[in-house]
Design an enzyme around this catalytic site. Structure first.
Site, PDB file in Angstrom:
ATOM      1  N   HIS A 121       0.846  -1.191   0.000  1.00 28.26           N
ATOM      2  CA  HIS A 121       0.000   0.000   0.000  1.00 28.26           C
ATOM      3  C   HIS A 121       0.880   1.238   0.000  1.00 28.26           C
ATOM      4  O   HIS A 121       1.827   1.350   0.781  1.00 28.26           O
ATOM      5  CB  HIS A 121      -0.899   0.020   1.244  1.00 28.26           C
ATOM      6  N   SER A 122       0.621   2.172  -0.917  1.00 30.22           N
ATOM      7  CA  SER A 122       1.311   3.462  -0.972  1.00 30.22           C
ATOM      8  C   SER A 122       2.817   3.252  -1.176  1.00 30.22           C
ATOM      9  O   SER A 122       3.237   2.688  -2.176  1.00 30.22           O
ATOM     10  CB  SER A 122       1.004   4.270   0.288  1.00 30.22           C
ATOM     11  N   ALA A 123       3.662   3.694  -0.237  1.00 31.51           N
ATOM     12  CA  ALA A 123       5.098   3.444  -0.354  1.00 31.51           C
ATOM     13  C   ALA A 123       5.388   1.956  -0.356  1.00 31.51           C
ATOM     14  O   ALA A 123       6.395   1.507  -0.919  1.00 31.51           O
ATOM     15  CB  ALA A 123       5.840   4.127   0.795  1.00 31.51           C
TER      16      ALA A 123
END
Length: 303
Positions: free
Chosen positions: A138-140
């Site tokens: 998720h995300s980074a």
């Protein structure tokens, strides 16, 4: 490792490296399975938080995992794992500022990805996972998941390639959720909006050289050479994401399709739309679980 007769079996705070107290992971084994059982696959999760946020950890996967355990798709899962890794400095964090003396909170690229690789190696050596896992981020964490498949990903100052030294086997499939994929484009987009926080956290994690940001970004990958066994890349994103613009998944999909990933066939790239805000998808767990279910079904449709 002694196992009880109760299933699922949960383990937390498993140390995979002695670098810091954040070098831990957690696992869930839904039911007994053989290491030779090729009909089931591992789900390995990498949390986000812009490489620095102490409020996000391996436990951010718990709600999605709970929902997946109660889903028919659980029959396809050999095990779940969620990884902690060292974080970049956050000296001004409002509730948990970092200490310069804490090795867990002073990481800089490639420390984060090296930790993720070490954690995956632990899973491969302990559970004989080999390439039979879907790496979810998720995300980074999506950025880190795709870096695992890059193998040689650094700029000129990162000549040693820890991934090859560790002999980590990349996954057969990767799922990026609300991901960051092109750091120069991300910073440029938000600098125009006077949102300089993005520049700050990228520089904190990757240094001041924009060429290094580009070299580390998954959009600069050469998956035709480094991810030969890659069969499926799924990019999942919500139009309601208030922190990461839709340009990021578009750039990643453009990179994948330019490298031979197609809508069908043995190497697929898929873009799916989620619902909710950036952190809402993991905070509530429904959308992360739905994206993983979709990816598992899509993966098994290849066979």
């Amino acid at each position: 490792m002694a196992l009880s007769d109760e299933w699922p079996q949960f383990r937390k705070d498993i140390t995979y490296s002695n670098e810091s107290n954040l070098n831990t992971l957690q696992t869930c084994i839904p039911r007994p399975t053989s290491s030779n059982d090729r009909s089931r696959i591992w789900i390995v999760y990498v949390h986000g938080g812009a490489w620095f946020d102490p409020d996000q950890s391996a436990s951010t996967f718990d709600k999605a995992q709970e929902q997946l355990l109660n889903s028919p798709i659980a029959d396809r899962v050999a095990g779940f794992a969620s990884i902690n890794y060292r974080l970049s400095p956050a000296p001004t964090h409002p509730s948990n500022p970092s200490n310069p003396a804490d090795p867990a909170r002073n990481a800089r690229h490639p420390d984060h990805i090296n930790d993720v690789l070490a954690a995956i190696l632990h899973l491969q050596e302990t559970y004989r996972v080999e390439d039979r896992y879907i790496l979810v981020g998720h995300s980074a964490g999506a950025f880190l998941a795709l870096q695992v498949a890059m193998k040689r990903y650094w700029g000129t100052q990162y000549e040693s390639t820890y991934a090859l030294e560790l002999n980590v086997v990349p996954p057969v499939a990767i799922l990026g959720i609300e991901g960051l994929y092109d750091l120069p484009a991300l910073v440029k987009y938000h600098d125009k909006l006077s949102q300089h926080m993005y520049h700050n956290f990228v520089e904190s994690a990757f240094g001041p050289n924009e060429a290094d940001w580009a070299a580390a970004s998954p959009t600069a990958s050469n998956f035709e050479e480094t991810w030969e066994n890659g069969q499926l890349a799924v990019i999942a994103h919500s139009h309601s994401d208030e922190l990461v613009e839709w340009e990021q998944p578009e750039l990643m999909m453009k990179s994948l399709t330019s490298q031979g990933f197609k809508d069908s066939g043995s190497r697929r790239a898929k873009l799916i739309e989620l619902q909710g805000k950036h952190d809402q998808v993991w905070e509530e767990g429904h959308e992360v679980a739905r994206a993983i279910e979709w990816t598992i079904k899509e993966f098994y449709s290849l066979f």
